[in-house]
Design an enzyme around this catalytic site. Structure first.
Site, short mmCIF file in Angstrom:
data_model
loop_
_atom_site.label_atom_id
_atom_site.label_comp_id
_atom_site.label_asym_id
_atom_site.label_seq_id
_atom_site.Cartn_x
_atom_site.Cartn_y
_atom_site.Cartn_z
CD GLU A 94 -3.04 -0.89 0.15
OE1 GLU A 94 -3.37 0.27 -0.16
OE2 GLU A 94 -3.53 -1.89 -0.40
CD GLU A 146 -5.92 6.96 -3.55
OE1 GLU A 146 -6.38 6.56 -4.64
OE2 GLU A 146 -6.62 7.21 -2.56
#
Length: 269
Positions: free
Chosen positions: A132, A141
């Site tokens: 991730e 992100e």
């Protein structure tokens, strides 16, 4: 005079007890038996109250006598984060101390009663974190702000105007309903201030562990593939993104090997 001295001593003892119960230490410090903040064995050893405690003072003591702190050594943690480029934002954000401090709030993490189970859970957790965040490179992100992660149908955790609920932290917490629920559980304004997950490393790790314990921990006995499905199954499983699945499995097998435990069966989804 003697009575006055006794009163002072009693007050001092009570104050000391209060301090010992709530040190207020930094995320990379331990709260010692006597309520002082610091690092090293005197603070983080067997009488440690909170923080990144060693062995018996830390979280997750298993039936095999190994704790989360024993297994997630500095060398193990550094082996992951040192693969991130020096220019990565996460390089100066994520720390082992903050992870261990956060794990103390989740006593069932890595605590299924067996040393092998503890090691597999830790290997699985860090395999997903590695995927991730790119070996702890990313805190947020990539291009996350351009995506709409507001579920307007969720009235329990309504989106706040001007806030974005894109991926942040070790497991890239996403969506308003996750931020809202995590905030309520951990104690921060998940809906009104989701950005704190990218600025407070202790809260950041706690959100990852909160998500893990609420969505992943219960399926560990089904194999690593079930943990992939719990984290990103809708996107990656059943041929959705086979390279990503294979990457997660590869990290998991690598960490299991490092920790000296077999990865088990049912590795893919």
């Amino acid at each position: 005079m003697a009575a006055k001295l006794l009163t002072i001593l009693l007050v001092g003892a009570l104050c000391g007890a209060a301090v010992a119960q709530n040190c207020g230490c930094a995320s990379d410090q331990c709260c010692s038996k006597y309520g002082y903040c610091g690092t090293g064995n005197d603070y983080c050893g067997n009488t440690c109250q909170s923080g990144p405690c060693y062995s018996s003072g830390g979280n997750g003591s298993s039936g095999g006598g190994s704790s989360v702190a024993d297994i997630v050594t500095q060398a193990f943690f550094d082996g992951i984060i040192n693969q991130a480029a020096s220019s990565c934002a996460g390089k100066n954000f994520y720390t082992r101390a903050a992870f261990l401090n956060a794990s103390n709030s989740y006593s069932q993490f890595g605590n299924d009663g067996s040393a092998n189970g503890t090691k597999r859970e830790i290997a699985a957790f860090f395999a997903h974190v590695t995927q991730e965040t790119g070996h702890f490179c990313y805190i947020e992100e990539i291009d996350g702000a351009s995506h709409d992660y507001c579920d307007s149908n969720n009235t329990q955790y309504p989106c706040v105007a001007g806030q974005k609920y894109y991926g942040r932290g070790p497991l890239q917490l996403t969506w308003n309903y996750n931020y809202g629920a995590a905030g309520n559980s951990i104690g921060f304004d998940g809906l009104g201030n989701p950005g704190i997950v990218a600025t407070d490393v202790l809260i950041s790790f706690k959100t990852a562990l909160w998500f893990w314990m609420n969505n992943v921990h219960s399926v560990l006995d089904q194999g690593f593939g079930a943990t992939i499905r719990a984290i990103n199954g809708a996107v990656e499983c059943n041929g959705g993104n086979t390279p990503a699945v294979n990457a997660r499995v590869g990290y998991y097998e690598d960490y299991c090997s490092q920790l000296g435990v077999s990865p088990g069966d049912n590795l893919t989804c």
